[in-house]
Design a protein around this motif. Sequence first.
Motif, short mmCIF file in Angstrom:
data_model
loop_
_atom_site.label_atom_id
_atom_site.label_comp_id
_atom_site.label_asym_id
_atom_site.label_seq_id
_atom_site.Cartn_x
_atom_site.Cartn_y
_atom_site.Cartn_z
N GLN A 114 0.83 -1.21 0.00
CA GLN A 114 0.00 0.00 0.00
C GLN A 114 0.87 1.25 0.00
OE1 GLN A 114 -3.07 -0.10 3.07
NE2 GLN A 114 -3.08 -2.33 2.99
N GLU A 117 2.08 1.62 -3.53
CA GLU A 117 1.00 2.09 -4.42
C GLU A 117 0.79 3.60 -4.28
OE1 GLU A 117 -2.33 -0.27 -3.35
OE2 GLU A 117 -1.54 -2.12 -4.28
N GLN A 152 -2.74 9.70 3.56
CA GLN A 152 -3.01 8.26 3.46
C GLN A 152 -1.75 7.48 3.80
OE1 GLN A 152 -4.65 7.10 -0.34
NE2 GLN A 152 -4.30 4.92 0.04
N ILE A 156 -1.09 4.54 6.69
CA ILE A 156 -0.52 3.23 6.37
C ILE A 156 0.73 2.98 7.21
CG2 ILE A 156 0.56 1.85 4.55
CD1 ILE A 156 -1.24 3.43 2.56
#
Length: 206
Positions: A114, A117, A152, A156
């Motif tokens: 993640q 990404e 974000q 994470i």
Amino acid sequence: MRFRLTPRETSFYDMFAASADNIVTGSKLLMELLGADASARSDIANRMRAAEHAGDDATHAIFHQLNSSFITPFDREDIYSLASSLDDIMDFMEEAVDLVVLYNVEELPKGVEQQVEVLSRAAELTAEAMPHLRTMSNLTEYWIEVNRLENQADQIHRKLLAHLFNGTYDAIEVLKLKQIVDALEEAADAFEHVANTVETIAVKES
């Protein structure tokens, strides 16, 4: 917006675009690392190191142009800040890949994909944004989205740290994996620094 009269100064735009394109190359190598077995990682690390060196060369070229230019497209300190932050992104991504190889990490913790990404998306947005520095147009959505991605990435990262410290891993493995996820988090922060610098430039030039 200030008039730009000298053809010489336009080379900065091309150099920033080249730096951002090189970051996309680095993000693709990070993605490749996730799906690679241990035997392929050294080759990926070597290619990432070459990309990082290319990034250094691009940064030095910008600094050289900056030092030899009487007129610049925007403030010198902003050119320096933008070039340095772009370089930081590549440095942190290369660090993460290098640590995976040096530490012989067999399996990365769930959640790293993640992180990668997010970095990949931020790289694409940054590469798309750099050509718009010529006109200072269509940039607002870029810095808003990169800031959202960085938030974000923070979430994470915190979840990854909680996972690393939940007792699943021994102490040495925790230290190794934490350095890797921290480097990826630093890369996300550097993307935000680039976006914030672009916003600052756009405000000054408006």
